[in-house]
Design a protein around this motif. Sequence first.
Motif, PDB file in Angstrom:
ATOM      1  N   ILE A   5       0.859  -1.185   0.000  1.00 26.73           N
ATOM      2  CA  ILE A   5       0.000   0.000   0.000  1.00 26.73           C
ATOM      3  C   ILE A   5       0.898   1.238   0.000  1.00 26.73           C
ATOM      4  CG2 ILE A   5      -1.788   1.258   1.245  1.00 26.73           C
ATOM      5  CD1 ILE A   5      -2.557  -1.442   2.535  1.00 26.73           C
ATOM      6  N   SER A   6       0.677   2.127  -0.941  1.00 23.63           N
ATOM      7  CA  SER A   6       1.517   3.330  -1.012  1.00 23.63           C
ATOM      8  C   SER A   6       1.142   4.301   0.102  1.00 23.63           C
ATOM      9  CB  SER A   6       1.362   4.009  -2.372  1.00 23.63           C
ATOM     10  OG  SER A   6       0.084   4.594  -2.481  1.00 23.63           O
ATOM     11  N   THR A   7       2.092   5.132   0.488  1.00 23.24           N
ATOM     12  CA  THR A   7       1.827   6.088   1.561  1.00 23.24           C
ATOM     13  C   THR A   7       0.859   7.179   1.104  1.00 23.24           C
ATOM     14  OG1 THR A   7       3.826   7.290   0.971  1.00 23.24           O
ATOM     15  CG2 THR A   7       3.989   5.681   2.748  1.00 23.24           C
ATOM     16  N   ALA A   8       0.801   7.463  -0.207  1.00 22.02           N
ATOM     17  CA  ALA A   8      -0.162   8.448  -0.717  1.00 22.02           C
ATOM     18  C   ALA A   8      -1.591   7.915  -0.566  1.00 22.02           C
ATOM     19  CB  ALA A   8       0.133   8.774  -2.173  1.00 22.02           C
ATOM     20  N   PHE A   9      -1.820   6.657  -0.957  1.00 13.72           N
ATOM     21  CA  PHE A   9      -3.137   6.054  -0.788  1.00 13.72           C
ATOM     22  C   PHE A   9      -3.491   5.954   0.693  1.00 13.72           C
ATOM     23  CE2 PHE A   9      -5.733   2.292   0.004  1.00 13.72           C
ATOM     24  CZ  PHE A   9      -6.856   2.613  -0.754  1.00 13.72           C
ATOM     25  N   TYR A  10      -2.505   5.572   1.490  1.00 15.93           N
ATOM     26  CA  TYR A  10      -2.697   5.452   2.935  1.00 15.93           C
ATOM     27  C   TYR A  10      -3.167   6.779   3.531  1.00 15.93           C
ATOM     28  CZ  TYR A  10      -1.170   5.037   7.819  1.00 15.93           C
ATOM     29  OH  TYR A  10      -1.102   5.054   9.185  1.00 15.93           O
ATOM     30  N   PHE A  12      -4.620   9.452   2.016  1.00 16.46           N
ATOM     31  CA  PHE A  12      -5.949   9.873   1.560  1.00 16.46           C
ATOM     32  C   PHE A  12      -7.045   8.961   2.106  1.00 16.46           C
ATOM     33  CE2 PHE A  12      -3.403  11.894  -1.838  1.00 16.46           C
ATOM     34  CZ  PHE A  12      -3.835  13.191  -1.620  1.00 16.46           C
ATOM     35  N   PHE A  13      -6.780   7.671   2.152  1.00 13.71           N
ATOM     36  CA  PHE A  13      -7.789   6.730   2.629  1.00 13.71           C
ATOM     37  C   PHE A  13      -8.078   6.908   4.116  1.00 13.71           C
ATOM     38  CE2 PHE A  13      -9.183   2.487   4.058  1.00 13.71           C
ATOM     39  CZ  PHE A  13     -10.317   2.377   3.271  1.00 13.71           C
ATOM     40  N   THR A  63       2.843  12.096   5.540  1.00 10.43           N
ATOM     41  CA  THR A  63       2.396  11.476   4.295  1.00 10.43           C
ATOM     42  C   THR A  63       2.158  12.557   3.255  1.00 10.43           C
ATOM     43  OG1 THR A  63       0.044  11.578   4.885  1.00 10.43           O
ATOM     44  CG2 THR A  63       1.238   9.603   5.543  1.00 10.43           C
ATOM     45  N   THR A 118       1.390  -1.105   4.780  1.00  9.48           N
ATOM     46  CA  THR A 118       1.735   0.124   4.074  1.00  9.48           C
ATOM     47  C   THR A 118       3.257   0.216   3.965  1.00  9.48           C
ATOM     48  OG1 THR A 118      -0.236   1.194   4.924  1.00  9.48           O
ATOM     49  CG2 THR A 118       1.470   2.631   4.069  1.00  9.48           C
TER      50      THR A 118
END
Length: 140
Positions: A5-10, A12-13, A63, A118
């Motif tokens: 899991i990318s830190t960008a997705f982490y 925002f999610f 992040t 992540t």
Amino acid sequence: MKPFISTAFYGFFKYILALTLIATPWIFKGFDGTKLADISSAALLIPIYIGWLQLIMNIFSDTEASPIRQFPIKMNMVLDTVMGFILFVSPWLYNFKAKAFLPEIFFGALLIFLGVFTKRSPFTSKENHSPSKGLLTSTD
């Protein structure tokens, strides 16, 4: 298993997850139709507290989605795992009635999953430590 899991997705999610946790007692219902807010004070307050803590941590976390990057992301992931475990076991710990425990179990497991898988997670990433890097050495 490698973190995927990318830190960008982490980042925002986690905003979506935090807001959903805050609204959980009024959105979800138990098997008998009662809302979580009507079951017990633990069913009402635990998701709200954890949701607010997640929101505050995500605002200050390091992040791509956070405006203030002061809180280390590894500490954020450790706290995600701890809060996810607390949320996961809360239905049994506080004996929720009306079988309204599925949202707590789902969101608790999701927090644990995010904290472990992540990238840059302390649970799956290995630190590269060299013997002379960052250590004091003596010349005596």
